[in-house]
Scaffold this motif. Structure first.
Motif, PDB file in Angstrom:
ATOM      1  N   CYS A  39     -10.807   2.654   0.414  1.00  0.00           N
ATOM      2  CA  CYS A  39      -9.392   2.341   0.203  1.00  0.00           C
ATOM      3  C   CYS A  39      -8.610   3.650   0.216  1.00  0.00           C
ATOM      4  O   CYS A  39      -8.920   4.577  -0.534  1.00  0.00           O
TER       5      CYS A  39
ATOM      6  N   CYS B 272      -6.769  -4.491   3.477  1.00  0.00           N
ATOM      7  CA  CYS B 272      -8.101  -3.868   3.437  1.00  0.00           C
ATOM      8  C   CYS B 272      -9.157  -4.818   4.002  1.00  0.00           C
ATOM      9  O   CYS B 272     -10.093  -4.372   4.666  1.00  0.00           O
TER      10      CYS B 272
ATOM     11  N   HIS C  46      -7.842  -5.657  -6.916  1.00  0.00           N
ATOM     12  CA  HIS C  46      -7.844  -5.391  -5.475  1.00  0.00           C
ATOM     13  C   HIS C  46      -9.175  -5.783  -4.814  1.00  0.00           C
ATOM     14  O   HIS C  46      -9.184  -6.503  -3.815  1.00  0.00           O
ATOM     15  N   HIS C  47     -10.270  -5.335  -5.371  1.00  0.00           N
ATOM     16  CA  HIS C  47     -11.557  -5.624  -4.719  1.00  0.00           C
ATOM     17  C   HIS C  47     -12.048  -7.043  -4.976  1.00  0.00           C
ATOM     18  O   HIS C  47     -12.684  -7.657  -4.117  1.00  0.00           O
TER      19      HIS C  47
ATOM     20  N   GLU D 161     -10.168  -8.885  -2.398  1.00  0.00           N
ATOM     21  CA  GLU D 161     -10.697  -8.626  -1.041  1.00  0.00           C
ATOM     22  C   GLU D 161     -11.938  -9.475  -0.791  1.00  0.00           C
ATOM     23  O   GLU D 161     -12.096 -10.048   0.289  1.00  0.00           O
TER      24      GLU D 161
END
Ligand code: AMP
Ligand code: ZN
Length: 468
Positions: A31, A223, A248-249, A252
């Motif tokens: 990232c 991403c 965020h992850h 994702e």
């Protein structure tokens, strides 16, 4: 003997032996920065960690395809899909276009990482240049029934993904029960924006047409879209700072695995934070922050900072203080002097390749154990002190180890020491005292100079100031 690489995988919370998907190759996604301001030295610690990981993979003979994104749209000031777009906000503040802001801070970031001797990624990719890929990804999710529309955008319905929260070990029920914050039309707090609509009163500079209306993509989406575009739907390693784990992850993983029906990434590796001794976490929103240039202005080189980062394991917090940075600078300067000493005294006879090979294997074992840089530095220092090794061998080993450290030890030159003005004045005062035979004062001044790290050498041509 093949020495395995062990990596701590956030997915399993265990140290695992790294096995690539394709023999000899690694797909690595990191990232990248949100380019609305300069990177602070905490961000840069994470990019130094990325670099060490990549250098270790290369050292082990892997062909590494490294992709890094540049977030130039979609990252909002709040993780709750509210607030302003960070890049647009800065554009208003600086009376510039969003493109100018993104360009300026992307270049500043690239210059920082170059100065830190961080190897550039194989591919840089910008969110604004991959809008089509992001729209396609949303369409895939829509087709599978994982999206819904609100007045301000298209959202991912996290309740439909049975593994949601597993990665970050989120306690979804507690989150729901404790949700006091405004979630607007969102069905649950963890749902996140895939596409946000733009409204005329916002006067956005960055907006695109989409099947759902004019708008811009959500931050998490870029991403997934760009990593899969360049590395395939299933790839080896994804990195970031620990703050990316819970939102965020997690997001994702959810959107990528729903879209493809496949496991997204095999190894997730996260770097811990740089913390400030007094204020705790370093953050841009808190206003003042330290950047590489601040350190340079205070007479620290970018590589002094790189050395400082190597002194802690990437999974530990690293406490920043000027005192700690001074200690790292002094140790690095000592290292460079020792390297130079070895270089200037190379034997004429050859090196013993067997001995070198053995030491390299010992070194590899250390670095392959989840990037143990503090132990690797200690090993380096032991090589320097090792009386059984010839200088030829030490020098070859040091340059080899520097493929990992990245401290440019092959470029070490005799340091031009800078003598501070006040030391020069004290030395001159001492010289005058000597000339007028006031030896007591001359000795006192010599002591005073010594306490500040300098030494006066009296020669036939006059005196010389040296660094202790
Ligand atoms: P950003 O530009 O805010 O997206 O952050 C860039 C990278 O820096 C991300 O991988 C973050 O996880 C990481 N990061 C943010 N703050 C820190 C910190 N204080 N120490 C180390 N890494 C950080
Ligand atoms: Zn990301």
């Amino acid at each position: 003997m093949k020495i395995p690489i062990k990596l701590y995988n956030t997915l399993t919370r265990k140290k695992e032996t790294f096995k690539p998907i394709k023999a000899g190759k690694v797909g690595l996604y990191s990232c990248g920065p949100t380019v609305y301001n300069y990177a602070h030295i905490g961000n840069l610690r994470t990019y130094i960690f990325n670099d060490i990981l990549k250098r270790i993979l290369l050292y082990n003979g892997y062909d590494v395809k490294h992709v890094m994104n540049i977030t130039d749209v979609g990252h909002l000031t709040s993780d709750e899909d509210e607030g302003e777009d960070k890049v647009e906000m800065e554009a208003k503040k600086e009376h510039k276009t969003a493109i100018e802001i993104a360009k300026f801070y992307s270049r500043a970031f690239q210059s920082d990482i170059e100065q830190l001797n961080i190897l550039p990624p194989s591919i840089w990719c910008k969110a604004t240049e991959h809008i089509a890929e992001q729209i396609t990804l949303i369409q895939q999710l829509e087709k599978k029934g994982y999206t819904y529309k609100t007045a301000d955008g298209i959202y991912f319905d996290t309740s439909k993904f049975k593994n949601y929260g597993k990665f970050a070990k989120l306690k979804i029920k507690q989150l729901k029960a404790g949700a006091r914050i405004k979630i607007g039309e969102k069905k649950s707090k963890t749902d996140f924006a895939l596409w946000k609509f733009s409204f005329p009163e916002q006067k956005r500079q960055m907006e695109w047409q989409s099947p759902w209306g004019k708008g811009f993509p959500g931050w998490h989406l870029e991403c997934s879209a760009m990593s899969m575009r360049y590395l395939g739907e299933h790839f080896d390693i994804h990195t970031g700072g620990i703050d990316h784990i819970p939102v965020h992850h997690e997001n994702e993983i959810a959107q990528s695995e729903v879209a493809t029906g496949k496991k997204f990434v095999n190894y997730w590796i996260h770097a811990n934070f740089l913390v400030m001794s007094d204020e705790g976490k370093m953050s841009k929103s808190a206003g003042e922050f330290l950047r590489l240039q601040t350190l340079i202005e205070k007479n620290y080189s970018p590589l002094d900072y790189r050395y400082f980062c190597l002194t802690a394991h990437y999974r530990s917090e690293l406490l920043f203080s000027w005192q700690n940075l001074d200690a790292a600078k002094a140790a690095f300067s000592n290292m460079k002097n020792k390297v130079l000493e070895v270089k200037q005294n190379l034997e004429v006879t050859g090196t013993r390749t067997e001995k070198i090979k053995k030491k390299k294997e010992e070194f590899k074992k250390i670095i392959n154990d989840d990037l143990n840089m503090p132990a690797a530095l200690a090993f380096f220092w032991n090589i320097l002190k090792n009386e059984e090794l010839k200088n030829n061998e030490k020098y070859a080993l040091m340059l080899n180890f520097d493929h990992i450290f990245g401290l440019q030890l092959d470029k070490v030159k005799k340091e031009e020491i800078e003598i501070p003005e006040k030391i020069k004045q004290l030395a001159e005062k001492r010289e005058q005292a000597r000339k007028s035979k006031d030896f007591k004062l001359a000795d006192e001044l010599r002591e005073k100079i010594k306490k500040q790290g300098f030494w006066i050498d009296d020669t036939e041509q006059g005196y010389e100031i040296k660094k202790i």
